[in-house]
Design an enzyme around this catalytic site. Structure first.
Site, short mmCIF file in Angstrom:
data_model
loop_
_atom_site.label_atom_id
_atom_site.label_comp_id
_atom_site.label_asym_id
_atom_site.label_seq_id
_atom_site.Cartn_x
_atom_site.Cartn_y
_atom_site.Cartn_z
N GLU B 51 0.79 -1.23 0.00
CA GLU B 51 0.00 0.00 0.00
C GLU B 51 0.83 1.28 0.00
O GLU B 51 0.29 2.36 -0.21
CB GLU B 51 -1.03 0.00 1.13
CG GLU B 51 -0.48 0.04 2.54
CD GLU B 51 -0.29 -1.35 3.13
OE1 GLU B 51 -0.11 -2.31 2.35
OE2 GLU B 51 -0.31 -1.47 4.38
N ASN B 52 2.14 1.17 0.23
CA ASN B 52 2.96 2.37 0.10
C ASN B 52 3.24 2.72 -1.36
O ASN B 52 3.88 3.74 -1.63
CB ASN B 52 4.28 2.22 0.88
CG ASN B 52 5.10 1.06 0.41
OD1 ASN B 52 4.57 -0.02 0.15
ND2 ASN B 52 6.39 1.25 0.27
#
Lengths: 219, 223
Positions: B51-52
């Site tokens: 998700e980064n």
């Protein structure tokens, strides 16, 4: 034509006590460490920091917490930095925990002229406390508000002298969103290049969003 | 009970790894869920999101070969597949909330028979924050909870979560070293059991109420 490159001293002059500052990066990846050095050196206090997380006590923006320059953080995660938790439990640091997707979208709204957004994230949890709940087509959403800062400190892997920015790999994270959501935006250029060296199609943050460029290697 | 925690975690990871179909987009939490990557069947290509800002995340980087500009959502140095790409955090969570992620696999402090999950805070004790977890469980098409069946002898699968929730009524499947449960509107179903365990043992170690339909019950596929 462009005169955006500024010195350490000029940046230092922009920093004030009680400021609200956005700082890019994700667990110290894509964090403007050399700009944080300047904030540390100036010693400004009572800062409100908006960021994804508080990184580590000795790396990333966690260094500002270690030196007690911060009184309030708005972040999604503090688990990598025990010092944040310690100061929070002692009552010295106010910590607002915001779901990561909500935090970044609040920043995006702040920089995009939007008055807020509806998200299903947080419905039925303590995150919904004090927020308006709106039902659309039978689905509950929380109304989340935009957020802005006086200053954004961001990191750019390649920056040209006009202020066009390219972010390598996962250094991008919150940086391009923060570049749109602050009154003054300073980018720390890992590599500063001449205008024309970045292919226009590959620019990730357009130059007018960048107020100042700091190129530590040129200092 | 399986006393060896590493063996227990391996069983959980192996079982979850069998769940994915070719080219599905999957987000794995930090810790036990990350172990799932070690057991994906050879003929299945799973596309991992971090998700980064990665789609197509590869294995953790080898020592001394790390690229410091490529990290996962836990801050570890990772690699990226040749088909991979990067994006900013707003795009990443648009992908998540927009139902473009097929599965998310997360750990639990508590999970309950209604599919509610607590995994981000123990008030007054441990406050790491929710990170991306609240968005992931609300947004992913399928939510799998990976957890040891008990902790210090207490069931992790409860009638109702007591800790502050990550989200309400979102979990689809719970995988432990003893069993696989499916959460449905009709209640919690025991769908699989470890052949080294038994329904009696599972009952004795589970606080939640669950339904067993004998003819649908299978042995966990973990060989």
């Amino acid at each position: 034509m462009f005169n955006k490159i500024i010195s350490k001293e000029e940046i230092s002059d922009l920093l004030k006590d009680d400021m609200t500052i956005m700082i890019g990066g994700f667990i110290a990846c894509g964090t403007p460490e050399r700009l944080i050095d300047i904030v540390l050196e100036k010693g400004v206090k009572n800062l409100t920091i908006i960021a994804n997380d508080t990184a580590f006590s000795d790396r990333g923006l966690g260094r500002l917490i270690t030196l007690r320059q911060v009184s309030h953080v708005i972040v999604s995660h503090i688990g990598t930095n025990p010092e944040t938790g310690r100061q929070m439990f002692e009552g010295d640091l106010k910590v607002d925990l915001v779901p990561q997707g909500t935090l970044v979208e609040r920043i995006r709204c702040g920089g995009s002229g939007l008055g807020g957004f509806l998200t299903p994230t947080g419905v039925g949890t303590i995150v919904e406390e004090g927020k308006q709940k709106i039902t659309i087509d039978g689905v509950d959403y929380l109304l989340e508000m935009p957020i802005r800062a006086e200053l954004a400190l961001i990191y750019g892997s390649i920056v040209d002298k006009a202020g066009n920015v390219v972010y390598n790999a996962t250094t991008r994270n919150f940086n391009p969103l923060m570049a749109m959501a602050a009154d003054t935006v300073i980018v720390e250029a890992q590599k500063l290049v001449d205008i024309g060296e970045i292919q226009p199609e590959l620019v990730m943050t357009p130059s007018p969003l960048i107020t100042h460029i700091y190129a530590p290697e040129k200092q | 009970m399986i006393e060896d925690v590493n063996l227990a975690k391996t069983i959980i990871a192996k079982r979850i790894a069998r769940e994915f179909k070719n080219n599905q987009l999957v987000n794995l939490g930090i810790g036990l869920p990350t172990m799932v990557t070690n057991y994906i069947p050879k003929d299945i290509n799973v596309i991992f999101q971090s998700e980064n800002g990665i789609i197509g995340m590869g294995p953790v980087a080898e020592l001394a070969k790390e690229n410091r500009e490529i990290t996962n959502a836990g801050g570890a140095y990772v690699t990226v597949m040749p088909y991979g790409c990067y994006f900013d955090s707003a795009t990443s969570f648009a992908l998540i909330r927009g139902k473009h992620v097929e599965y998310t696999v997360l750990g639990a402090l508590e999970v309950d028979q209604e599919g509610s999950l607590s995994n981000w805070i123990i008030p007054g004790k441990k406050v790491p924050g929710m990170g991306g977890a609240m968005d992931l469980v609300v947004g992913a098409k399928n939510v799998i909870v990976s957890t040891l069946h008990t902790e210090r002898g207490r069931s992790k699968i409860l009638k109702k979560c007591k800790l502050p929730l990550t989200a309400k009524h979102v979990v689809n499947m719970i995988v432990t070293e003893l069993a696989v449960f499916k959460v449905t509107s009709g209640g919690l179903f025991l769908s699989e059991y470890n052949k080294d365990s038994s329904i009696e043992e599972i009952r004795a170690n589970t606080e939640a109420d669950f339904i067993v339909v004998e003819e649908d019950l299978k042995v966990m596929d973990i060989d």
